[in-house]
Design a protein around this motif. Structure first.
Motif, PDB file in Angstrom:
ATOM      1  N   LYS A 170       0.836  -1.188   0.000  1.00 21.39           N
ATOM      2  CA  LYS A 170       0.000   0.000   0.000  1.00 21.39           C
ATOM      3  C   LYS A 170       0.874   1.242   0.000  1.00 21.39           C
ATOM      4  O   LYS A 170       1.979   1.233   0.528  1.00 21.39           O
ATOM      5  N   TYR A 171       0.367   2.285  -0.583  1.00 23.95           N
ATOM      6  CA  TYR A 171       1.046   3.580  -0.610  1.00 23.95           C
ATOM      7  C   TYR A 171       0.239   4.490   0.302  1.00 23.95           C
ATOM      8  O   TYR A 171      -0.865   4.900  -0.032  1.00 23.95           O
ATOM      9  N   ILE A 172       0.778   4.739   1.513  1.00 25.88           N
ATOM     10  CA  ILE A 172       0.032   5.480   2.524  1.00 25.88           C
ATOM     11  C   ILE A 172       0.837   6.666   3.031  1.00 25.88           C
ATOM     12  O   ILE A 172       2.056   6.728   2.888  1.00 25.88           O
ATOM     13  N   GLY A 216      -1.237  11.252  13.264  1.00 26.42           N
ATOM     14  CA  GLY A 216      -0.959   9.825  13.220  1.00 26.42           C
ATOM     15  C   GLY A 216      -1.951   9.034  12.387  1.00 26.42           C
ATOM     16  O   GLY A 216      -1.866   7.811  12.321  1.00 26.42           O
ATOM     17  N   ASN A 217      -2.909   9.715  11.751  1.00 25.86           N
ATOM     18  CA  ASN A 217      -3.895   9.039  10.909  1.00 25.86           C
ATOM     19  C   ASN A 217      -3.255   8.644   9.578  1.00 25.86           C
ATOM     20  O   ASN A 217      -2.449   9.385   9.014  1.00 25.86           O
ATOM     21  N   LEU A 218      -3.642   7.486   9.073  1.00 26.13           N
ATOM     22  CA  LEU A 218      -3.114   6.999   7.804  1.00 26.13           C
ATOM     23  C   LEU A 218      -4.137   7.206   6.694  1.00 26.13           C
ATOM     24  O   LEU A 218      -5.326   6.947   6.872  1.00 26.13           O
ATOM     25  N   THR A 219      -3.650   7.654   5.535  1.00 25.77           N
ATOM     26  CA  THR A 219      -4.494   7.848   4.361  1.00 25.77           C
ATOM     27  C   THR A 219      -3.857   7.118   3.190  1.00 25.77           C
ATOM     28  O   THR A 219      -2.664   7.282   2.937  1.00 25.77           O
ATOM     29  N   GLU A 220      -4.637   6.311   2.490  1.00 20.36           N
ATOM     30  CA  GLU A 220      -4.133   5.627   1.312  1.00 20.36           C
ATOM     31  C   GLU A 220      -4.161   6.596   0.136  1.00 20.36           C
ATOM     32  O   GLU A 220      -5.170   7.243  -0.118  1.00 20.36           O
ATOM     33  N   LEU A 221      -3.057   6.702  -0.580  1.00 21.54           N
ATOM     34  CA  LEU A 221      -2.923   7.682  -1.658  1.00 21.54           C
ATOM     35  C   LEU A 221      -3.132   7.011  -3.009  1.00 21.54           C
ATOM     36  O   LEU A 221      -2.196   6.787  -3.770  1.00 21.54           O
ATOM     37  N   ARG A 222      -4.359   6.727  -3.327  1.00 23.39           N
ATOM     38  CA  ARG A 222      -4.674   6.040  -4.588  1.00 23.39           C
ATOM     39  C   ARG A 222      -4.591   6.948  -5.806  1.00 23.39           C
ATOM     40  O   ARG A 222      -4.463   6.474  -6.918  1.00 23.39           O
ATOM     41  N   GLN A 223      -4.667   8.247  -5.620  1.00 24.29           N
ATOM     42  CA  GLN A 223      -4.671   9.160  -6.756  1.00 24.29           C
ATOM     43  C   GLN A 223      -3.263   9.425  -7.296  1.00 24.29           C
ATOM     44  O   GLN A 223      -3.102   9.981  -8.365  1.00 24.29           O
ATOM     45  N   LYS A 224      -2.233   9.007  -6.593  1.00 28.06           N
ATOM     46  CA  LYS A 224      -0.858   9.256  -7.011  1.00 28.06           C
ATOM     47  C   LYS A 224      -0.428   8.252  -8.077  1.00 28.06           C
ATOM     48  O   LYS A 224      -0.862   7.107  -8.101  1.00 28.06           O
ATOM     49  N   LYS A 225       0.450   8.684  -8.964  1.00 31.65           N
ATOM     50  CA  LYS A 225       0.979   7.821 -10.022  1.00 31.65           C
ATOM     51  C   LYS A 225       1.736   6.628  -9.440  1.00 31.65           C
ATOM     52  O   LYS A 225       1.686   5.526  -9.965  1.00 31.65           O
ATOM     53  N   LEU A 226       2.443   6.849  -8.326  1.00 31.15           N
ATOM     54  CA  LEU A 226       3.194   5.758  -7.706  1.00 31.15           C
ATOM     55  C   LEU A 226       2.273   4.618  -7.280  1.00 31.15           C
ATOM     56  O   LEU A 226       2.648   3.450  -7.350  1.00 31.15           O
TER      57      LEU A 226
END
Length: 101
Positions: free
Chosen positions: A1-3, A9-19
């Motif tokens: 996952k790319y977070i 301290g909250n985690l957000t998944e970065l689905r919109q990024k090219k990576l």
């Protein structure tokens, strides 16, 4: 996952990024992510390590599997290459040798 972790301290998944797309769909033009990660896991299990060369930057970033039997790991504790001890990877292929930090 790319977070990403924020200040609270909250985690957000970065689905919109090219990576995210590179890691989860198409690491390079020749492999889908499922084959890429299966090969990485097989190399790790069989050889004890797996190596990936990262090329490009931004939208042009690609991940390439390096054959573990063609990579040597060097720890420069004698500080021959730089003033600070560091780990280097020597990749030998096609008669050429490449050194990565």
């Amino acid at each position: 996952k790319y977070i990403q972790r924020d200040d609270r301290g909250n985690l957000t998944e970065l689905r919109q990024k090219k990576l995210y797309h590179t890691l989860n769909a198409r690491p390079n033009p020749y492999m889908p992510a499922s084959l890429f990660w299966a090969t990485i896991e097989q190399n790790r299990n069989h050889f004890g390590n797996a190596y990936v060369l990262i090329t490009g930057a931004g939208d042009d970033q690609q991940l390439w599997i390096l054959p573990p039997d063609q990579v040597q790991v060097w720890y420069d504790n004698a500080r021959l290459l730089k003033d600070v001890p560091d780990v280097y990877y020597q990749y030998s292929s096609g008669g050429g040798q490449y050194l990565f930090s």
